[in-house]
Design a protein around this motif. Structure first.
Motif, mmCIF file in Angstrom:
data_model
loop_
_atom_site.group_PDB
_atom_site.id
_atom_site.type_symbol
_atom_site.label_atom_id
_atom_site.label_comp_id
_atom_site.label_asym_id
_atom_site.label_seq_id
_atom_site.Cartn_x
_atom_site.Cartn_y
_atom_site.Cartn_z
ATOM 1 N N ALA A 68 0.822 -1.209 0.000
ATOM 2 C CA ALA A 68 0.000 0.000 0.000
ATOM 3 C C ALA A 68 0.854 1.256 0.000
ATOM 4 O O ALA A 68 0.502 2.255 -0.629
ATOM 5 N N ALA A 69 1.975 1.230 0.686
ATOM 6 C CA ALA A 69 2.858 2.398 0.740
ATOM 7 C C ALA A 69 3.473 2.698 -0.625
ATOM 8 O O ALA A 69 3.661 3.859 -0.983
ATOM 9 N N PHE A 70 3.771 1.668 -1.386
ATOM 10 C CA PHE A 70 4.387 1.867 -2.693
ATOM 11 C C PHE A 70 3.370 2.045 -3.813
ATOM 12 O O PHE A 70 3.720 2.464 -4.913
ATOM 13 N N ASN A 71 2.111 1.702 -3.534
ATOM 14 C CA ASN A 71 1.051 1.790 -4.549
ATOM 15 C C ASN A 71 -0.180 2.462 -3.952
ATOM 16 O O ASN A 71 -1.221 1.821 -3.791
ATOM 17 N N PRO A 72 -0.104 3.743 -3.645
ATOM 18 C CA PRO A 72 -1.226 4.401 -2.972
ATOM 19 C C PRO A 72 -2.502 4.475 -3.801
ATOM 20 O O PRO A 72 -3.579 4.693 -3.252
ATOM 21 N N SER A 73 -2.422 4.269 -5.094
ATOM 22 C CA SER A 73 -3.624 4.338 -5.926
ATOM 23 C C SER A 73 -4.431 3.034 -5.913
ATOM 24 O O SER A 73 -5.599 3.031 -6.312
ATOM 25 N N ILE A 74 -3.846 1.940 -5.464
ATOM 26 C CA ILE A 74 -4.556 0.655 -5.426
ATOM 27 C C ILE A 74 -5.387 0.595 -4.148
ATOM 28 O O ILE A 74 -4.878 0.865 -3.063
ATOM 29 N N PRO A 75 -6.660 0.236 -4.254
ATOM 30 C CA PRO A 75 -7.506 0.145 -3.057
ATOM 31 C C PRO A 75 -6.956 -0.885 -2.060
ATOM 32 O O PRO A 75 -6.466 -1.946 -2.453
ATOM 33 N N MET A 76 -7.060 -0.552 -0.785
ATOM 34 C CA MET A 76 -6.584 -1.458 0.268
ATOM 35 C C MET A 76 -7.291 -2.811 0.193
ATOM 36 O O MET A 76 -6.680 -3.835 0.457
ATOM 37 N N SER A 77 -8.562 -2.817 -0.171
ATOM 38 C CA SER A 77 -9.294 -4.083 -0.242
ATOM 39 C C SER A 77 -8.681 -5.014 -1.284
ATOM 40 O O SER A 77 -8.583 -6.226 -1.065
ATOM 41 N N GLU A 78 -8.232 -4.450 -2.397
ATOM 42 C CA GLU A 78 -7.595 -5.256 -3.442
ATOM 43 C C GLU A 78 -6.251 -5.797 -2.966
ATOM 44 O O GLU A 78 -5.914 -6.970 -3.185
ATOM 45 N N ILE A 79 -5.482 -4.961 -2.300
ATOM 46 C CA ILE A 79 -4.183 -5.388 -1.780
ATOM 47 C C ILE A 79 -4.380 -6.473 -0.722
ATOM 48 O O ILE A 79 -3.672 -7.483 -0.712
ATOM 49 N N ALA A 80 -5.345 -6.277 0.155
ATOM 50 C CA ALA A 80 -5.613 -7.263 1.203
ATOM 51 C C ALA A 80 -5.979 -8.614 0.592
ATOM 52 O O ALA A 80 -5.502 -9.659 1.052
ATOM 53 N N ALA A 81 -6.799 -8.607 -0.450
ATOM 54 C CA ALA A 81 -7.177 -9.866 -1.113
ATOM 55 C C ALA A 81 -5.953 -10.539 -1.733
ATOM 56 O O ALA A 81 -5.794 -11.761 -1.635
ATOM 57 N N ARG A 82 -5.061 -9.770 -2.334
ATOM 58 C CA ARG A 82 -3.835 -10.319 -2.931
ATOM 59 C C ARG A 82 -2.919 -10.940 -1.876
ATOM 60 O O ARG A 82 -2.118 -11.819 -2.182
ATOM 61 N N CYS A 83 -3.009 -10.433 -0.647
ATOM 62 C CA CYS A 83 -2.121 -10.898 0.423
ATOM 63 C C CYS A 83 -2.752 -11.974 1.293
ATOM 64 O O CYS A 83 -2.234 -12.282 2.365
ATOM 65 N N GLY A 84 -3.858 -12.536 0.850
ATOM 66 C CA GLY A 84 -4.402 -13.703 1.536
ATOM 67 C C GLY A 84 -5.608 -13.471 2.417
ATOM 68 O O GLY A 84 -6.087 -14.415 3.041
ATOM 69 N N TYR A 85 -6.112 -12.259 2.485
ATOM 70 C CA TYR A 85 -7.297 -12.021 3.300
ATOM 71 C C TYR A 85 -8.535 -12.427 2.520
ATOM 72 O O TYR A 85 -8.739 -11.983 1.393
ATOM 73 N N GLY A 86 -9.365 -13.268 3.126
ATOM 74 C CA GLY A 86 -10.608 -13.704 2.493
ATOM 75 C C GLY A 86 -11.615 -12.579 2.407
ATOM 76 O O GLY A 86 -12.372 -12.491 1.449
ATOM 77 N N THR A 87 -11.619 -11.699 3.412
ATOM 78 C CA THR A 87 -12.532 -10.556 3.415
ATOM 79 C C THR A 87 -11.795 -9.312 3.889
ATOM 80 O O THR A 87 -10.829 -9.386 4.650
ATOM 81 N N TYR A 88 -12.283 -8.174 3.447
ATOM 82 C CA TYR A 88 -11.709 -6.906 3.889
ATOM 83 C C TYR A 88 -11.959 -6.706 5.378
ATOM 84 O O TYR A 88 -11.130 -6.143 6.087
ATOM 85 N N GLU A 89 -13.082 -7.203 5.869
ATOM 86 C CA GLU A 89 -13.419 -7.055 7.284
ATOM 87 C C GLU A 89 -12.390 -7.749 8.174
ATOM 88 O O GLU A 89 -12.026 -7.246 9.230
ATOM 89 N N THR A 90 -11.915 -8.911 7.742
ATOM 90 C CA THR A 90 -10.881 -9.615 8.504
ATOM 91 C C THR A 90 -9.599 -8.785 8.528
ATOM 92 O O THR A 90 -8.965 -8.623 9.574
ATOM 93 N N PHE A 91 -9.232 -8.251 7.384
ATOM 94 C CA PHE A 91 -8.046 -7.396 7.317
ATOM 95 C C PHE A 91 -8.200 -6.188 8.235
ATOM 96 O O PHE A 91 -7.308 -5.860 9.008
ATOM 97 N N ARG A 92 -9.345 -5.528 8.165
ATOM 98 C CA ARG A 92 -9.579 -4.345 8.985
ATOM 99 C C ARG A 92 -9.505 -4.681 10.467
ATOM 100 O O ARG A 92 -8.857 -3.976 11.250
ATOM 101 N N ALA A 93 -10.120 -5.800 10.869
ATOM 102 C CA ALA A 93 -10.092 -6.211 12.276
ATOM 103 C C ALA A 93 -8.661 -6.510 12.733
ATOM 104 O O ALA A 93 -8.263 -6.118 13.840
ATOM 105 N N GLN A 94 -7.888 -7.183 11.908
ATOM 106 C CA GLN A 94 -6.513 -7.492 12.288
ATOM 107 C C GLN A 94 -5.642 -6.246 12.291
ATOM 108 O O GLN A 94 -4.718 -6.125 13.098
ATOM 109 N N CYS A 95 -5.943 -5.301 11.436
ATOM 110 C CA CYS A 95 -5.213 -4.031 11.429
ATOM 111 C C CYS A 95 -5.439 -3.322 12.766
ATOM 112 O O CYS A 95 -4.494 -2.850 13.397
#
Length: 121
Positions: A68-95
């Protein structure tokens, strides 16, 4: 199982996490199955250390924030999915759990750290 066996088991598990964290199916049960041990045995190997789930979550978080730091134009939800998160909500909770901030704040902090590091160089 001897303590040295647990050390070797932890090392093999960490290697699997590094190689497969992008797959949303990867979790403690999947890792135990790949290591040909029970989930209980895997948990025993990590007594006194961060849990397998925590290590996996932190690995994924670290990667999401770095991308996300190197690609600020890519949505966090897309990056989270690429990194193994099944849902954005899981990523947000772990963040919130591990970084004590929102995904947007984590991205902003990483952008600031990246700029500070570039200025220092």
């Amino acid at each position: 199982m001897r303590a040295t066996d647990f050390v070797a088991l932890r090392e093999r598990c960490l290697a699997l996490i590094d190689n497969h964290y992008r797959d949303p199916r990867v979790g403690p049960t999947w890792l135990a199955r790949e290591l040909f041990i029970s989930r209980r045995q895997l948990d025993r190997a990590f007594i006194g250390c961060p849990s397998v789930a925590e290590i996996l979550a932190r690995r994924r978080l670290r990667q999401v924030v770095a991308i996300a730091a190197f690609n600020p134009s890519i949505p966090m939800s897309e990056i989270a999915a690429r990194c193994g998160y099944g849902t954005y909500e899981t990523f947000r909770a772990q963040c919130h759990r591990y970084l004590q901030c929102s995904p947007r704040a984590a991205r902003t902090a990483a952008l600031g750290a990246d700029r500070t590091g570039a200025d220092a160089a």
